[in-house]
Design a protein around this motif. Structure first.
Motif, PDB file in Angstrom:
ATOM      1  N   GLU A 150       2.578  49.956   3.413  1.00 47.71           N
ATOM      2  CA  GLU A 150       1.880  51.190   3.783  1.00 47.71           C
ATOM      3  C   GLU A 150       1.659  51.271   5.292  1.00 47.71           C
ATOM      4  N   LYS A 151       1.439  50.146   5.936  1.00 50.62           N
ATOM      5  CA  LYS A 151       1.290  50.145   7.390  1.00 50.62           C
ATOM      6  C   LYS A 151       2.611  50.491   8.068  1.00 50.62           C
ATOM      7  N   VAL A 152       3.698  49.956   7.541  1.00 50.45           N
ATOM      8  CA  VAL A 152       5.017  50.286   8.092  1.00 50.45           C
ATOM      9  C   VAL A 152       5.270  51.784   7.986  1.00 50.45           C
ATOM     10  N   LEU A 153       4.957  52.354   6.833  1.00 49.24           N
ATOM     11  CA  LEU A 153       5.150  53.794   6.633  1.00 49.24           C
ATOM     12  C   LEU A 153       4.278  54.602   7.590  1.00 49.24           C
ATOM     13  N   ALA A 154       3.060  54.136   7.829  1.00 51.58           N
ATOM     14  CA  ALA A 154       2.164  54.843   8.747  1.00 51.58           C
ATOM     15  C   ALA A 154       2.725  54.833  10.168  1.00 51.58           C
ATOM     16  N   LYS A 155       3.273  53.703  10.584  1.00 53.04           N
ATOM     17  CA  LYS A 155       3.862  53.618  11.923  1.00 53.04           C
ATOM     18  C   LYS A 155       5.093  54.514  12.036  1.00 53.04           C
ATOM     19  N   ILE A 156       5.897  54.555  10.974  1.00 55.15           N
ATOM     20  CA  ILE A 156       7.067  55.440  10.968  1.00 55.15           C
ATOM     21  C   ILE A 156       6.620  56.891  11.059  1.00 55.15           C
ATOM     22  N   LYS A 157       5.579  57.216  10.300  1.00 50.42           N
ATOM     23  CA  LYS A 157       5.081  58.589  10.301  1.00 50.42           C
ATOM     24  C   LYS A 157       4.619  58.997  11.703  1.00 50.42           C
ATOM     25  N   MET A 158       3.885  58.123  12.376  1.00 56.82           N
ATOM     26  CA  MET A 158       3.402  58.455  13.710  1.00 56.82           C
ATOM     27  C   MET A 158       4.568  58.618  14.679  1.00 56.82           C
ATOM     28  N   ALA A 159       5.570  57.758  14.549  1.00 54.26           N
ATOM     29  CA  ALA A 159       6.746  57.881  15.413  1.00 54.26           C
ATOM     30  C   ALA A 159       7.456  59.215  15.174  1.00 54.26           C
ATOM     31  N   GLU A 160       7.525  59.630  13.905  1.00 55.64           N
ATOM     32  CA  GLU A 160       8.140  60.917  13.573  1.00 55.64           C
ATOM     33  C   GLU A 160       7.350  62.075  14.158  1.00 55.64           C
ATOM     34  N   GLN A 161       6.023  61.999  14.064  1.00 51.20           N
ATOM     35  CA  GLN A 161       5.192  63.066  14.602  1.00 51.20           C
ATOM     36  C   GLN A 161       5.337  63.154  16.128  1.00 51.20           C
ATOM     37  N   ASP A 162       5.417  62.005  16.784  1.00 55.74           N
ATOM     38  CA  ASP A 162       5.653  61.994  18.230  1.00 55.74           C
ATOM     39  C   ASP A 162       7.017  62.599  18.547  1.00 55.74           C
ATOM     40  N   ASP A 163       7.999  62.278  17.727  1.00 60.85           N
ATOM     41  CA  ASP A 163       9.349  62.814  17.933  1.00 60.85           C
ATOM     42  C   ASP A 163       9.347  64.334  17.817  1.00 60.85           C
ATOM     43  N   LEU A 164       8.625  64.856  16.827  1.00 59.50           N
ATOM     44  CA  LEU A 164       8.531  66.309  16.665  1.00 59.50           C
ATOM     45  C   LEU A 164       7.854  66.942  17.875  1.00 59.50           C
ATOM     46  N   ALA A 165       6.838  66.280  18.414  1.00 58.90           N
ATOM     47  CA  ALA A 165       6.130  66.830  19.569  1.00 58.90           C
ATOM     48  C   ALA A 165       7.023  66.888  20.803  1.00 58.90           C
ATOM     49  N   HIS A 166       8.037  66.019  20.845  1.00 61.85           N
ATOM     50  CA  HIS A 166       8.944  66.001  21.994  1.00 61.85           C
ATOM     51  C   HIS A 166      10.109  66.978  21.843  1.00 61.85           C
ATOM     52  N   LEU A 167      10.113  67.767  20.769  1.00 57.90           N
ATOM     53  CA  LEU A 167      11.196  68.736  20.591  1.00 57.90           C
ATOM     54  C   LEU A 167      11.116  69.872  21.604  1.00 57.90           C
ATOM     55  N   SER A 168       9.946  70.087  22.163  1.00 63.75           N
ATOM     56  CA  SER A 168       9.755  71.162  23.134  1.00 63.75           C
ATOM     57  C   SER A 168       9.168  70.608  24.429  1.00 63.75           C
ATOM     58  N   GLY A 169       9.555  71.229  25.534  1.00 65.92           N
ATOM     59  CA  GLY A 169       8.978  70.857  26.820  1.00 65.92           C
ATOM     60  C   GLY A 169       7.612  71.466  27.036  1.00 65.92           C
ATOM     61  N   HIS A 170       7.152  72.266  26.066  1.00 62.44           N
ATOM     62  CA  HIS A 170       5.850  72.932  26.176  1.00 62.44           C
ATOM     63  C   HIS A 170       5.084  72.669  24.881  1.00 62.44           C
ATOM     64  N   SER A 171       4.659  71.415  24.712  1.00 64.21           N
ATOM     65  CA  SER A 171       4.042  71.035  23.438  1.00 64.21           C
ATOM     66  C   SER A 171       2.716  70.318  23.646  1.00 64.21           C
ATOM     67  N   ARG A 172       1.947  70.305  22.569  1.00 69.38           N
ATOM     68  CA  ARG A 172       0.706  69.545  22.523  1.00 69.38           C
ATOM     69  C   ARG A 172       0.616  68.870  21.161  1.00 69.38           C
ATOM     70  N   HIS A 173       0.203  67.616  21.158  1.00 65.41           N
ATOM     71  CA  HIS A 173       0.113  66.847  19.912  1.00 65.41           C
ATOM     72  C   HIS A 173      -1.335  66.419  19.694  1.00 65.41           C
ATOM     73  N   ILE A 174      -1.913  66.837  18.566  1.00 70.24           N
ATOM     74  CA  ILE A 174      -3.294  66.498  18.226  1.00 70.24           C
ATOM     75  C   ILE A 174      -3.309  65.713  16.913  1.00 70.24           C
ATOM     76  N   THR A 175      -3.901  64.531  16.939  1.00 71.35           N
ATOM     77  CA  THR A 175      -4.140  63.788  15.709  1.00 71.35           C
ATOM     78  C   THR A 175      -5.532  64.170  15.220  1.00 71.35           C
ATOM     79  N   VAL A 176      -5.602  64.788  14.046  1.00 72.47           N
ATOM     80  CA  VAL A 176      -6.858  65.329  13.524  1.00 72.47           C
ATOM     81  C   VAL A 176      -7.582  64.245  12.725  1.00 72.47           C
ATOM     82  N   SER A 177      -8.719  63.827  13.238  1.00 78.68           N
ATOM     83  CA  SER A 177      -9.484  62.748  12.599  1.00 78.68           C
ATOM     84  C   SER A 177     -10.075  63.207  11.267  1.00 78.68           C
TER      85      SER A 177
END
Length: 346
Positions: free
Chosen positions: A290-317
């Protein structure tokens, strides 16, 4: 020998008769309950004809750009209930149901993301809703809104990804992903014929209140009724059939969004390793996996945020996958700010 054969044939005929009667009874039960549910819970929006099918569109508010809400796998307009009206206080907000989901008519075949995008554009056009659009995609809906931008970039003013699925998913880094997808697809494939017999309804498999939910009781009741339609199971089977194509290791990564305004919202509870460990232990799951999956998920979310040069990434607690339900106020505030900060389009 002849007597034994005749007796076996009688047993077989008797079993087939009982099975046929049970199937007929279940089919009639499912049809009557579905009809009653649709009468008790009519669509809150309007039905719009698109390519021979009636699709459900539910709009509130006014103004431009129009915020378009794209739900996740198997979901419908009611999944946006905690935020729909709040967002509509300052802008026009339209949610809709893909074919077979919610109140929309089904279509027979599985459709690709590009076809989902074309259906959505036709729906908005036929409803008289002009661009520009800010597209909000939750989970699997994130893939669909990015497909909309690729197909209709001139109509897209911005995108919000809500704990979005990544085109490649975890299959390139997680060795059990293919099994997970196949297991899920098998479960849904079994559920689809059972839904026709009313068994899914009787067992409460599709009930919307199977997990603690911030949705009010009347919305949960409507959501459960609509999700118990046989059409819903068909639609989910079709969407998963397309999703499984992504298991191919040659699946391309998500395409660039250029400099399009982009907001990525990530569910904090699903990437916080301390929370992930605690929940894995509580559910009896393998903690390290489950920790491995969580790290993969975060990497994917970061990757999505880098799809645009005009982006903002918020992790909602303090939020699970359904951010718009778990943290409705934070969701509304983030989306409003995102839209207000956009450059004006002439």
């Amino acid at each position: 020998m002849t007597f034994v054969l005749l007796r076996r044939m009688r047993y077989l005929l008797f079993s087939l008769t009982i099975g046929s009667l049970a199937a007929l009874t279940g089919t009639v039960y499912q049809a009557k309950r579905t009809s009653a549910d649709l009468a008790a819970f009519p669509p809150p929006g309007q039905m719009i004809a698109v390519n021979g099918a009636n699709l459900h569109l539910y709009c509130m508010g006014s103004g431009s750009p129009t915020l378009v809400l794209e739900a996740g796998l198997g979901e419908n307009v009611l999944s946006w209930y905690p935020v729909h009206a709040k967002l509509a206080q300052t802008m026009r907000v339209c949610a809709y149901d893909r074919p077979g989901l919610g109140w929309s008519d089904p279509i027979a075949a599985a459709i690709q993301p590009e076809e989902v995008a074309e259906n959505l554009q036709a729906l908005l056009h036929n409803a008289g809703i002009a661009p520009p659009f800010v597209l909000v995609g939750h989970s699997r809906g994130g893939i669909y809104v990015r497909a909309f931008y690729q197909r209709f970039p001139e109509q897209t003013q911005g995108i919000v990804l809500v704990d979005s699925t990544h085109e490649q998913g975890p299959m390139h880094d997680y060795p059990y992903a293919a099994w997970d997808y196949r297991n899920q697809a098998l479960q849904i494939a079994i559920a689809e014929p059972l839904s026709r017999l009313g068994i899914v309804r009787l067992l409460g498999i599709a009930d919307a209140d199977r997990r603690p939910s911030p949705l009010p009781a009347e919305i949960l009741a409507a959501k459960t009724a609509i999700q118990n339609r046989t059409d819903t199971a068909d639609a989910v089977v079709n969407e998963i059939a397309v999703m499984r194509q992504g298991l191919d290791p040659t699946t391309p990564p998500p395409r660039s969004l250029g400099n399009l305004p982009l907001l990525v919202l990530t569910a904090g509870n699903l990437v916080d390793l301390a929370i992930v460990e605690r929940e894995a232990k509580r559910a009896g799951k393998d903690v390290e996996t489950e920790k491995v999956l969580a790290k993969i998920k975060m990497a994917e979310q970061d990757d999505l945020a880098h799809l645009s040069g005009h982006s903002r990434h918020i992790t909602v607690s303090h939020s699970g996958h359904f951010i718009m339900q778990d943290q409705a106020d934070a969701f509304v505030a983030a989306v409003r700010e995102f839209v207000l900060d956009m450059p004006l389009v002439n």
